[in-house]
Design a protein around this motif. Structure first.
Motif, PDB file in Angstrom:
ATOM      1  N   ASP A  39      30.276  36.570  36.740  1.00 37.98           N
ATOM      2  CA  ASP A  39      31.576  36.561  37.424  1.00 37.98           C
ATOM      3  C   ASP A  39      31.458  36.352  38.936  1.00 37.98           C
ATOM      4  OD1 ASP A  39      30.401  39.032  37.665  1.00 37.98           O
ATOM      5  OD2 ASP A  39      32.223  40.183  37.326  1.00 37.98           O
ATOM      6  N   LYS A  40      30.211  36.257  39.432  1.00 36.34           N
ATOM      7  CA  LYS A  40      30.009  35.887  40.840  1.00 36.34           C
ATOM      8  C   LYS A  40      29.317  34.523  40.959  1.00 36.34           C
ATOM      9  CE  LYS A  40      29.945  40.661  42.482  1.00 36.34           C
ATOM     10  NZ  LYS A  40      29.448  41.599  43.524  1.00 36.34           N
ATOM     11  N   ASP A  41      29.106  33.870  39.818  1.00 35.69           N
ATOM     12  CA  ASP A  41      28.369  32.590  39.796  1.00 35.69           C
ATOM     13  C   ASP A  41      29.320  31.445  40.138  1.00 35.69           C
ATOM     14  OD1 ASP A  41      26.592  30.531  39.367  1.00 35.69           O
ATOM     15  OD2 ASP A  41      26.728  30.642  37.171  1.00 35.69           O
ATOM     16  N   VAL A  42      29.743  31.411  41.401  1.00 34.09           N
ATOM     17  CA  VAL A  42      30.779  30.457  41.825  1.00 34.09           C
ATOM     18  C   VAL A  42      30.271  29.016  41.896  1.00 34.09           C
ATOM     19  CG1 VAL A  42      32.306  32.077  42.989  1.00 34.09           C
ATOM     20  CG2 VAL A  42      30.306  31.177  44.219  1.00 34.09           C
ATOM     21  N   ASP A  43      28.964  28.794  41.727  1.00 33.67           N
ATOM     22  CA  ASP A  43      28.450  27.416  41.698  1.00 33.67           C
ATOM     23  C   ASP A  43      27.956  27.026  40.300  1.00 33.67           C
ATOM     24  OD1 ASP A  43      27.955  24.914  42.745  1.00 33.67           O
ATOM     25  OD2 ASP A  43      26.026  25.451  43.632  1.00 33.67           O
ATOM     26  N   GLY A  44      28.256  27.843  39.323  1.00 31.18           N
ATOM     27  CA  GLY A  44      27.940  27.481  37.936  1.00 31.18           C
ATOM     28  C   GLY A  44      26.480  27.158  37.690  1.00 31.18           C
ATOM     29  N   VAL A  45      25.588  27.963  38.254  1.00 36.71           N
ATOM     30  CA  VAL A  45      24.159  27.657  38.143  1.00 36.71           C
ATOM     31  C   VAL A  45      23.465  28.401  37.002  1.00 36.71           C
ATOM     32  CG1 VAL A  45      23.885  27.005  40.557  1.00 36.71           C
ATOM     33  CG2 VAL A  45      23.518  29.394  39.871  1.00 36.71           C
ATOM     34  N   THR A  46      24.105  29.449  36.485  1.00 38.37           N
ATOM     35  CA  THR A  46      23.475  30.185  35.381  1.00 38.37           C
ATOM     36  C   THR A  46      23.553  29.361  34.096  1.00 38.37           C
ATOM     37  OG1 THR A  46      25.566  31.251  34.845  1.00 38.37           O
ATOM     38  CG2 THR A  46      24.122  32.431  36.361  1.00 38.37           C
ATOM     39  N   THR A  47      22.684  29.673  33.147  1.00 40.14           N
ATOM     40  CA  THR A  47      22.766  28.973  31.855  1.00 40.14           C
ATOM     41  C   THR A  47      24.135  29.238  31.222  1.00 40.14           C
ATOM     42  OG1 THR A  47      21.585  30.835  30.848  1.00 40.14           O
ATOM     43  CG2 THR A  47      20.315  28.833  31.241  1.00 40.14           C
ATOM     44  N   GLN A  48      24.596  30.491  31.345  1.00 41.81           N
ATOM     45  CA  GLN A  48      25.889  30.817  30.740  1.00 41.81           C
ATOM     46  C   GLN A  48      27.025  30.013  31.378  1.00 41.81           C
ATOM     47  OE1 GLN A  48      26.583  35.084  30.677  1.00 41.81           O
ATOM     48  NE2 GLN A  48      28.417  34.770  29.437  1.00 41.81           N
ATOM     49  N   GLY A  49      26.996  29.921  32.716  1.00 38.01           N
ATOM     50  CA  GLY A  49      28.019  29.141  33.416  1.00 38.01           C
ATOM     51  C   GLY A  49      27.951  27.674  33.029  1.00 38.01           C
ATOM     52  N   PHE A  50      26.727  27.144  32.915  1.00 38.06           N
ATOM     53  CA  PHE A  50      26.568  25.736  32.526  1.00 38.06           C
ATOM     54  C   PHE A  50      27.166  25.492  31.151  1.00 38.06           C
ATOM     55  CE2 PHE A  50      24.330  22.547  30.062  1.00 38.06           C
ATOM     56  CZ  PHE A  50      24.443  21.421  30.871  1.00 38.06           C
ATOM     57  N   GLY A  97      33.825  23.671  27.961  1.00 39.76           N
ATOM     58  CA  GLY A  97      35.183  23.491  28.456  1.00 39.76           C
ATOM     59  C   GLY A  97      35.940  24.758  28.796  1.00 39.76           C
ATOM     60  N   PHE A  98      35.253  25.882  28.973  1.00 34.73           N
ATOM     61  CA  PHE A  98      36.002  27.093  29.342  1.00 34.73           C
ATOM     62  C   PHE A  98      35.373  27.873  30.489  1.00 34.73           C
ATOM     63  CE2 PHE A  98      33.183  30.031  27.125  1.00 34.73           C
ATOM     64  CZ  PHE A  98      32.742  29.330  26.019  1.00 34.73           C
ATOM     65  N   ALA A  99      34.675  27.165  31.379  1.00 38.45           N
ATOM     66  CA  ALA A  99      34.042  27.867  32.510  1.00 38.45           C
ATOM     67  C   ALA A  99      35.074  28.245  33.561  1.00 38.45           C
ATOM     68  CB  ALA A  99      32.984  26.980  33.146  1.00 38.45           C
ATOM     69  N   ASP A 100      34.919  29.434  34.135  1.00 39.06           N
ATOM     70  CA  ASP A 100      35.719  29.781  35.305  1.00 39.06           C
ATOM     71  C   ASP A 100      35.247  28.960  36.510  1.00 39.06           C
ATOM     72  OD1 ASP A 100      37.446  31.668  34.190  1.00 39.06           O
ATOM     73  OD2 ASP A 100      35.922  33.236  34.300  1.00 39.06           O
ATOM     74  N   TYR A 101      33.950  28.812  36.628  1.00 40.05           N
ATOM     75  CA  TYR A 101      33.400  28.171  37.824  1.00 40.05           C
ATOM     76  C   TYR A 101      32.360  27.112  37.455  1.00 40.05           C
ATOM     77  CZ  TYR A 101      35.306  32.648  39.263  1.00 40.05           C
ATOM     78  OH  TYR A 101      36.117  33.734  39.418  1.00 40.05           O
ATOM     79  N   PRO A 102      32.821  25.903  37.165  1.00 43.07           N
ATOM     80  CA  PRO A 102      31.831  24.823  36.969  1.00 43.07           C
ATOM     81  C   PRO A 102      31.090  24.554  38.283  1.00 43.07           C
ATOM     82  CG  PRO A 102      34.100  23.980  36.855  1.00 43.07           C
ATOM     83  CD  PRO A 102      34.204  25.453  37.008  1.00 43.07           C
ATOM     84  N   SER A 103      29.897  23.991  38.199  1.00 39.42           N
ATOM     85  CA  SER A 103      29.139  23.644  39.413  1.00 39.42           C
ATOM     86  C   SER A 103      30.051  22.895  40.374  1.00 39.42           C
ATOM     87  CB  SER A 103      27.945  22.758  39.061  1.00 39.42           C
ATOM     88  OG  SER A 103      27.074  23.426  38.187  1.00 39.42           O
ATOM     89  N   CYS A 104      29.894  23.167  41.656  1.00 40.24           N
ATOM     90  CA  CYS A 104      30.870  22.693  42.639  1.00 40.24           C
ATOM     91  C   CYS A 104      30.902  21.177  42.802  1.00 40.24           C
ATOM     92  CB  CYS A 104      30.618  23.377  43.975  1.00 40.24           C
ATOM     93  SG  CYS A 104      30.973  25.148  43.905  1.00 40.24           S
ATOM     94  N   LYS A 115      23.868  16.617  34.675  1.00 41.51           N
ATOM     95  CA  LYS A 115      24.221  17.182  33.362  1.00 41.51           C
ATOM     96  C   LYS A 115      25.635  17.774  33.349  1.00 41.51           C
ATOM     97  CE  LYS A 115      19.603  17.625  31.430  1.00 41.51           C
ATOM     98  NZ  LYS A 115      18.435  18.460  31.082  1.00 41.51           N
ATOM     99  N   PRO A 116      25.974  18.648  34.314  1.00 38.26           N
ATOM    100  CA  PRO A 116      27.342  19.187  34.229  1.00 38.26           C
ATOM    101  C   PRO A 116      28.437  18.156  34.466  1.00 38.26           C
ATOM    102  CG  PRO A 116      26.174  20.083  36.147  1.00 38.26           C
ATOM    103  CD  PRO A 116      25.161  19.351  35.310  1.00 38.26           C
ATOM    104  N   VAL A 117      28.208  17.158  35.324  1.00 39.62           N
ATOM    105  CA  VAL A 117      29.295  16.180  35.519  1.00 39.62           C
ATOM    106  C   VAL A 117      29.459  15.318  34.266  1.00 39.62           C
ATOM    107  CG1 VAL A 117      28.125  14.210  36.655  1.00 39.62           C
ATOM    108  CG2 VAL A 117      30.484  14.757  37.233  1.00 39.62           C
ATOM    109  N   SER A 118      28.351  15.028  33.584  1.00 42.85           N
ATOM    110  CA  SER A 118      28.452  14.322  32.293  1.00 42.85           C
ATOM    111  C   SER A 118      29.288  15.148  31.321  1.00 42.85           C
ATOM    112  CB  SER A 118      27.056  14.090  31.692  1.00 42.85           C
ATOM    113  OG  SER A 118      26.298  13.208  32.503  1.00 42.85           O
ATOM    114  N   ALA A 119      29.011  16.450  31.275  1.00 41.07           N
ATOM    115  CA  ALA A 119      29.739  17.334  30.355  1.00 41.07           C
ATOM    116  C   ALA A 119      31.226  17.385  30.698  1.00 41.07           C
ATOM    117  CB  ALA A 119      29.136  18.741  30.399  1.00 41.07           C
ATOM    118  N   MET A 120      31.532  17.454  31.979  1.00 37.25           N
ATOM    119  CA  MET A 120      32.942  17.552  32.379  1.00 37.25           C
ATOM    120  C   MET A 120      33.698  16.263  32.091  1.00 37.25           C
ATOM    121  SD  MET A 120      32.685  19.730  35.933  1.00 37.25           S
ATOM    122  CE  MET A 120      34.367  20.389  35.963  1.00 37.25           C
ATOM    123  N   LEU A 121      33.058  15.128  32.338  1.00 33.66           N
ATOM    124  CA  LEU A 121      33.697  13.841  32.029  1.00 33.66           C
ATOM    125  C   LEU A 121      33.923  13.723  30.520  1.00 33.66           C
ATOM    126  CD1 LEU A 121      31.644  11.699  34.550  1.00 33.66           C
ATOM    127  CD2 LEU A 121      34.139  11.946  34.593  1.00 33.66           C
TER     128      LEU A 121
END
Lengths: 281, 281
Positions: free
Chosen positions: A118-129, A135-142, A174-180
């Motif tokens: 809940d503090k991973d505001v840059d989406g760097v953890t495996t869980q955040g990724f 498609g349900f991240a609070d904070y995707p990588s910036c 990887k995350p931008v591919s996932a978001m697109l």
């Protein structure tokens, strides 16, 4: 007649985001809450120091607190994780940013993993990724979120388009591919082992360059009318895209600087404010 | 002269895997450890019941214990998570498989997340997914791992090849795209919103069908000489690929049945044995 070109102005997108954030920050302040971002810089890499300083300054200008943790380059993984845990446990800290890359002997992945989700505001953890990939991240990588934000701000359709991403790092390609993909693009992810890269890039309705090589993407790789997003930033103010050459074929393009960069920082601020809002309830 | 075709025989790959596993299981048994897989079936969907039974039988044949937890279709998310936690805490259980899909009112994602990462032998947790996407998972999802396993068994080169994946589910399309990317393929992920799907599939040196629609992939979508992997299984023993038509253009192809299916089950057994080995030390 020259076809009209659309320059995707990151400063404009960022200003728009910050305007909305100012209101949110005001409402938080009425509750006695000031959003606070902790940035951790390990070692003395000058580019990293600059990035951290820019992030701190951006917080200041918007009335977001920032706490800077500077650690020497001989910091151990254990010591870095201890520093992260201190920030995890501090109720006044809403977001934690560990500046990438950390010096080589440190296990960066272990350090990233130590950040509370809940503090991973840059989406760097495996869980955040993975939350982002699903498609349900609070904070995707910036930076990936900034890229999507720019496309959406300019009403560029993503659904059904062929997006070609050059790069496959855990915090960008990887995350931008996932978001697109989650925005219903057909997504091709390329990298250093891709054969006939120019032909693959030529398929792209949307091309995202995240290579880390100055002027890497050539003008004749761009399909006429394509959208080019340059997520690179290299010495001498160069992106990963040969801007002038690519502009000839592109319909729309992000410049460097003043493209993805400022929106990335605005996204970091946005995530910090959102984390503070969640903390405040 | 007819070009020679390679039928990618899943039974052969699975048999090879099980031969190795038998040795590992013997060595564990010398230490008094019997690998044990818990399967959870919620509700009475006949296909799901069949899959769970097949997995249990496969365990039995190899000397792996299996514990079957059957829950009624009106099970709540809370009750399902409680059942999972019981298995998490049981030192005799090494792997946990929650049969997908669970009945609709249940929050399947929350249930998957409840599985301990070191017992997540089907890679369904967000952490397992991301570890796989980053290339360091102990237990990637079984079907994606089976697909890679088949390609590797038959020495089919992946690096530098263009892989086209049709499907983007969290346990198949997304993780197999990630695994192919980590094996240095250029990866295009397609789905229901993909425009000109046939043309995109025609780019593929390797085509993975994970759509869930019988005979969906047409013969003339396949580039001559391509490798076709059919991860589908539909009523009437049909895969997602029109086998006879695709075989005409393909160099190699997985049949249905006896393609990806048996290797998926063998992979689940392998992960369970590996989890038992880790537990045993």
């Amino acid at each position: 007649m020259k076809a009209e070109k659309l320059i995707l102005d990151g400063n404009r997108v960022a200003a728009n985001m910050k305007e909305k954030l100012a209101g949110q920050i005001n409402r938080l302040s009425e509750k006695g809450i000031v959003p606070c971002l902790a940035t951790i810089l390990v070692g003395d890499d000058p580019s990293s120091a600059t990035y951290v300083r820019m992030k701190g300054n951006a917080c200041k200008r918007l009335g977001i607190h920032s706490v800077r943790v500077d650690l020497p380059s001989n910091t151990t993984t254990y010591e870095l994780i201890a520093a992260i845990n201190k920030l995890n446990d501090d109720p006044n800290i809403h977001g934690i940013l560990l500046q990438h890359p950390v010096p080589h002997p440190i296990d960066e992945r272990a350090a990233f993993e130590a950040i509370r989700i809940d503090k991973d505001v840059d989406g760097v953890t495996t869980q955040g990724f993975a939350q982002n990939a699903f498609g349900f991240a609070d904070y995707p990588s910036c930076t990936p979120a900034a890229i999507i934000g720019i496309l959406e701000y300019y009403n560029i359709p993503i659904e059904g388009k062929h997006a070609v991403v050059i790069g496959r790092s855990p915090i960008l390609g990887k995350p931008v591919s996932a978001m697109l993909l989650n925005k219903n693009a057909t997504v091709t992810t390329c990298h250093s082992k891709t054969a006939n890269l120019d032909n693959i890039v030529r398929l792209g309705d949307i091309v995202v360059a995240a290579v880390g090589k100055p002027k890497f993407v050539q003008g004749d790789w761009i399909k006429p009318g394509a959208i080019v997003v340059d997520a690179g930033y290299n010495k001498g103010n160069f992106g990963d895209v040969d801007y002038d050459a690519c502009l000839k074929n592109a319909y729309a393009i992000t410049p460097v600087p003043a493209g993805v960069g400022p929106v990335t920082i605005a996204t970091l601020l946005k995530h910090t404010v959102e984390a503070a809002e969640k903390f405040g309830y």
